[in-house]
Write a protein that holds these residues in place. Sequence first.
Motif, PDB file in Angstrom:
ATOM      1  N   PRO A   3       0.810  -1.218   0.000  1.00 38.17           N
ATOM      2  CA  PRO A   3       0.000   0.000   0.000  1.00 38.17           C
ATOM      3  C   PRO A   3       0.843   1.267   0.000  1.00 38.17           C
ATOM      4  CG  PRO A   3       0.028  -1.006   2.181  1.00 38.17           C
ATOM      5  CD  PRO A   3       0.679  -1.983   1.247  1.00 38.17           C
ATOM      6  N   GLU A   4       0.233   2.330  -0.452  1.00 36.48           N
ATOM      7  CA  GLU A   4       0.922   3.617  -0.536  1.00 36.48           C
ATOM      8  C   GLU A   4       1.338   4.142   0.830  1.00 36.48           C
ATOM      9  OE1 GLU A   4      -0.090   7.973  -2.531  1.00 36.48           O
ATOM     10  OE2 GLU A   4      -1.216   6.200  -3.112  1.00 36.48           O
ATOM     11  N   SER A   5       0.624   3.719   1.881  1.00 33.94           N
ATOM     12  CA  SER A   5       0.880   4.226   3.223  1.00 33.94           C
ATOM     13  C   SER A   5       2.209   3.764   3.811  1.00 33.94           C
ATOM     14  CB  SER A   5      -0.258   3.815   4.172  1.00 33.94           C
ATOM     15  OG  SER A   5      -0.391   2.408   4.206  1.00 33.94           O
ATOM     16  N   ILE A   6       2.894   2.798   3.168  1.00 30.32           N
ATOM     17  CA  ILE A   6       4.200   2.354   3.658  1.00 30.32           C
ATOM     18  C   ILE A   6       5.320   2.808   2.725  1.00 30.32           C
ATOM     19  CG2 ILE A   6       3.211   0.348   4.830  1.00 30.32           C
ATOM     20  CD1 ILE A   6       4.390  -1.379   2.523  1.00 30.32           C
ATOM     21  N   GLY A   7       5.037   3.829   1.924  1.00 29.09           N
ATOM     22  CA  GLY A   7       6.033   4.305   0.968  1.00 29.09           C
ATOM     23  C   GLY A   7       7.332   4.736   1.634  1.00 29.09           C
ATOM     24  N   PHE A   8       7.242   5.332   2.820  1.00 29.04           N
ATOM     25  CA  PHE A   8       8.442   5.790   3.516  1.00 29.04           C
ATOM     26  C   PHE A   8       9.393   4.636   3.803  1.00 29.04           C
ATOM     27  CE2 PHE A   8      10.596   6.679   7.629  1.00 29.04           C
ATOM     28  CZ  PHE A   8      11.424   7.700   7.192  1.00 29.04           C
ATOM     29  N   ILE A   9       8.836   3.472   4.086  1.00 26.08           N
ATOM     30  CA  ILE A   9       9.678   2.294   4.356  1.00 26.08           C
ATOM     31  C   ILE A   9      10.500   1.935   3.122  1.00 26.08           C
ATOM     32  CG2 ILE A   9       9.651  -0.165   4.923  1.00 26.08           C
ATOM     33  CD1 ILE A   9       7.159   0.376   6.610  1.00 26.08           C
ATOM     34  N   TRP A  10       9.869   1.970   1.954  1.00 24.29           N
ATOM     35  CA  TRP A  10      10.612   1.679   0.718  1.00 24.29           C
ATOM     36  C   TRP A  10      11.665   2.740   0.449  1.00 24.29           C
ATOM     37  CZ3 TRP A  10      10.933  -2.874  -0.997  1.00 24.29           C
ATOM     38  CH2 TRP A  10       9.851  -3.762  -0.895  1.00 24.29           C
ATOM     39  N   PHE A  11      11.344   3.983   0.757  1.00 26.12           N
ATOM     40  CA  PHE A  11      12.315   5.054   0.576  1.00 26.12           C
ATOM     41  C   PHE A  11      13.533   4.815   1.465  1.00 26.12           C
ATOM     42  CE2 PHE A  11      14.071   9.226   1.666  1.00 26.12           C
ATOM     43  CZ  PHE A  11      14.275   9.758   0.412  1.00 26.12           C
ATOM     44  N   VAL A  12      13.300   4.421   2.705  1.00 22.33           N
ATOM     45  CA  VAL A  12      14.403   4.133   3.632  1.00 22.33           C
ATOM     46  C   VAL A  12      15.236   2.964   3.124  1.00 22.33           C
ATOM     47  CG1 VAL A  12      14.953   3.324   5.960  1.00 22.33           C
ATOM     48  CG2 VAL A  12      13.222   5.095   5.640  1.00 22.33           C
ATOM     49  N   VAL A  13      14.573   1.935   2.615  1.00 21.65           N
ATOM     50  CA  VAL A  13      15.297   0.777   2.067  1.00 21.65           C
ATOM     51  C   VAL A  13      16.220   1.210   0.933  1.00 21.65           C
ATOM     52  CG1 VAL A  13      15.012  -1.367   0.760  1.00 21.65           C
ATOM     53  CG2 VAL A  13      13.583  -0.938   2.767  1.00 21.65           C
ATOM     54  N   LYS A  14      15.737   2.096   0.071  1.00 24.26           N
ATOM     55  CA  LYS A  14      16.533   2.518  -1.087  1.00 24.26           C
ATOM     56  C   LYS A  14      17.742   3.352  -0.681  1.00 24.26           C
ATOM     57  CE  LYS A  14      12.522   2.326  -4.132  1.00 24.26           C
ATOM     58  NZ  LYS A  14      11.504   3.066  -4.887  1.00 24.26           N
ATOM     59  N   ILE A  15      17.561   4.296   0.260  1.00 21.78           N
ATOM     60  CA  ILE A  15      18.703   5.139   0.631  1.00 21.78           C
ATOM     61  C   ILE A  15      19.723   4.352   1.454  1.00 21.78           C
ATOM     62  CG2 ILE A  15      17.394   7.280   0.461  1.00 21.78           C
ATOM     63  CD1 ILE A  15      17.223   7.377   3.478  1.00 21.78           C
ATOM     64  N   TRP A  16      19.259   3.386   2.253  1.00 23.61           N
ATOM     65  CA  TRP A  16      20.208   2.535   2.972  1.00 23.61           C
ATOM     66  C   TRP A  16      20.892   1.569   2.011  1.00 23.61           C
ATOM     67  CZ3 TRP A  16      22.562   2.496   7.585  1.00 23.61           C
ATOM     68  CH2 TRP A  16      22.068   3.356   8.565  1.00 23.61           C
ATOM     69  N   GLY A  17      20.196   1.155   0.957  1.00 21.27           N
ATOM     70  CA  GLY A  17      20.835   0.347  -0.069  1.00 21.27           C
ATOM     71  C   GLY A  17      21.967   1.107  -0.740  1.00 21.27           C
ATOM     72  N   PHE A  18      21.747   2.403  -1.004  1.00 22.48           N
ATOM     73  CA  PHE A  18      22.809   3.228  -1.577  1.00 22.48           C
ATOM     74  C   PHE A  18      23.970   3.361  -0.599  1.00 22.48           C
ATOM     75  CE2 PHE A  18      24.742   7.461  -2.199  1.00 22.48           C
ATOM     76  CZ  PHE A  18      25.252   7.287  -3.476  1.00 22.48           C
ATOM     77  N   PHE A  19      23.658   3.527   0.682  1.00 21.65           N
ATOM     78  CA  PHE A  19      24.717   3.607   1.689  1.00 21.65           C
ATOM     79  C   PHE A  19      25.544   2.320   1.693  1.00 21.65           C
ATOM     80  CE2 PHE A  19      26.170   2.662   6.022  1.00 21.65           C
ATOM     81  CZ  PHE A  19      27.030   3.738   6.220  1.00 21.65           C
ATOM     82  N   LEU A  20      24.871   1.179   1.610  1.00 19.48           N
ATOM     83  CA  LEU A  20      25.580  -0.102   1.556  1.00 19.48           C
ATOM     84  C   LEU A  20      26.499  -0.159   0.334  1.00 19.48           C
ATOM     85  CD1 LEU A  20      26.009  -2.991   2.624  1.00 19.48           C
ATOM     86  CD2 LEU A  20      24.029  -3.693   1.260  1.00 19.48           C
ATOM     87  N   PHE A  21      26.020   0.367  -0.795  1.00 15.02           N
ATOM     88  CA  PHE A  21      26.845   0.385  -2.011  1.00 15.02           C
ATOM     89  C   PHE A  21      28.095   1.244  -1.811  1.00 15.02           C
ATOM     90  CE2 PHE A  21      28.026   2.410  -6.035  1.00 15.02           C
ATOM     91  CZ  PHE A  21      28.296   1.285  -6.812  1.00 15.02           C
ATOM     92  N   THR A  22      27.951   2.394  -1.144  1.00 16.10           N
ATOM     93  CA  THR A  22      29.115   3.261  -0.907  1.00 16.10           C
ATOM     94  C   THR A  22      30.139   2.572  -0.013  1.00 16.10           C
ATOM     95  OG1 THR A  22      28.130   4.383   1.018  1.00 16.10           O
ATOM     96  CG2 THR A  22      27.703   5.334  -1.172  1.00 16.10           C
ATOM     97  N   GLN A  23      29.658   1.792   0.957  1.00 17.28           N
ATOM     98  CA  GLN A  23      30.589   1.109   1.848  1.00 17.28           C
ATOM     99  C   GLN A  23      31.265  -0.061   1.139  1.00 17.28           C
ATOM    100  OE1 GLN A  23      31.352   2.684   4.767  1.00 17.28           O
ATOM    101  NE2 GLN A  23      29.979   4.083   3.695  1.00 17.28           N
ATOM    102  N   TRP A  24      30.546  -0.716   0.239  1.00 19.51           N
ATOM    103  CA  TRP A  24      31.186  -1.741  -0.588  1.00 19.51           C
ATOM    104  C   TRP A  24      32.296  -1.116  -1.430  1.00 19.51           C
ATOM    105  CZ3 TRP A  24      31.267  -1.619  -5.955  1.00 19.51           C
ATOM    106  CH2 TRP A  24      31.920  -2.704  -6.560  1.00 19.51           C
ATOM    107  N   ALA A  25      32.008   0.028  -2.031  1.00 26.87           N
ATOM    108  CA  ALA A  25      33.010   0.716  -2.849  1.00 26.87           C
ATOM    109  C   ALA A  25      34.214   1.109  -2.002  1.00 26.87           C
ATOM    110  CB  ALA A  25      32.394   1.945  -3.516  1.00 26.87           C
ATOM    111  N   ARG A  26      33.949   1.551  -0.788  1.00 27.29           N
ATOM    112  CA  ARG A  26      35.035   1.947   0.116  1.00 27.29           C
ATOM    113  C   ARG A  26      35.941   0.766   0.455  1.00 27.29           C
ATOM    114  NH1 ARG A  26      35.568   2.289   5.824  1.00 27.29           N
ATOM    115  NH2 ARG A  26      36.962   3.969   6.476  1.00 27.29           N
ATOM    116  N   ALA A  27      35.339  -0.414   0.587  1.00 25.67           N
ATOM    117  CA  ALA A  27      36.116  -1.595   0.954  1.00 25.67           C
ATOM    118  C   ALA A  27      36.781  -2.271  -0.244  1.00 25.67           C
ATOM    119  CB  ALA A  27      35.213  -2.602   1.668  1.00 25.67           C
ATOM    120  N   ALA A  28      36.222  -2.082  -1.439  1.00 28.24           N
ATOM    121  CA  ALA A  28      36.661  -2.883  -2.584  1.00 28.24           C
ATOM    122  C   ALA A  28      37.431  -2.113  -3.646  1.00 28.24           C
ATOM    123  CB  ALA A  28      35.438  -3.539  -3.242  1.00 28.24           C
TER     124      ALA A  28
END
Length: 357
Positions: free
Chosen positions: A296-321
């Motif tokens: 539902p649309e009412s949980i959109g913020f949760i998906w937004f958080v998942v996406k920005i934390w996914g980007f953070f995870l990508f930056t940390q992978w880049a930092r390590a690799a």
Amino acid sequence: MGTAPAQLFPEFIVDTLGLDSVIGEVAASLVAAFVVGNIILAFTGVAGPWAKRKITAAFTDRIAVDRIGPYGLLIIPAAAVQLLAKELIIPEGVDRPSWDIAPILLPASALLGFSVIPMGQLGPINLQLADPEVGFALVFAFASIASVSLVMAGYASNNKYSLLGGLRAVAQNLAYEIPLIVTAMSVVIFAGTLQMSGIVGAQTETLVAIAGVSIPSWYAFVNPFAFVLFLTANMAEIGRNPFDIPEAPTEIVAGYQTEYSSAYFVLFYLGEFVHIFLGGAILAVTFLGGASGPGPESIGFIWFVVKIWGFFLFTQWARAALPRVRIDQLIEIGWKGMLVLSFANLVLTAVIVGVIA
């Protein structure tokens, strides 16, 4: 998934509490900004002292913090107390007040960027502070203030390593901010608007359905070449590996922040992570459908958080690799590679949209 309701977070507070006066609207805006700002600061508080260490340790086969509280989570308040308790050392010859303003300007510019980011719904609340017609241009304008902070810190510190870091920051931002914005303009051509909610709304339709699975029309799927360009330029803008040239600890100590300690260093450290999350938020809105996702649309913020934390995870992978590129390689990649490819992508997008329209 449908678009978020037009009512913004401050308007929700005004209607809920019945604040009709101008003072009430200003108070509602300040309360909404306080809530959104603290959400982002909470993310950075977890990311900096704890998540960064745990993720890097996982990539490098280590354990990292695990002794202070469950899963090492109490390292977050412990690190805050440790850093803030340190003496603030002001070197001789620094150029004040520039030296004092620089660490404040860095996190402030990133937090300003979140003022126009549509972060989706959380129940009945639409977490967006403002939705101007030129919001897409505003968020890049706010984010670009960060380079001013780095230049001020480098110049004002009266330290050759800091000055080199500031000069590198200017060179890097000039080389990659133009490709970043030019690539983003190809999304504007697709969406036909500079309004952030409009760009998100343009990505809510189904692009194609395969075996009963609907693939949304996120611009990362519509134009994956532009997505890769934007992601690369975004990594350079936030100064993460392989583009952490302005601080480059193995080359110039810590660059622009070499002479900073205590609360001032905390502000720089905080600003770095707020900008990472802002970069993830811009990427999510521009190419990943913003807060859209299954359910539902009412949980959109949760998906937004998942996406920005996914980007953070990508930056940390880049930092390590990924190893750091040299400054000459960075400039060459930006001006001879990214700039040419971003304009080619823009022209091709304009031709395709013109033919389809």
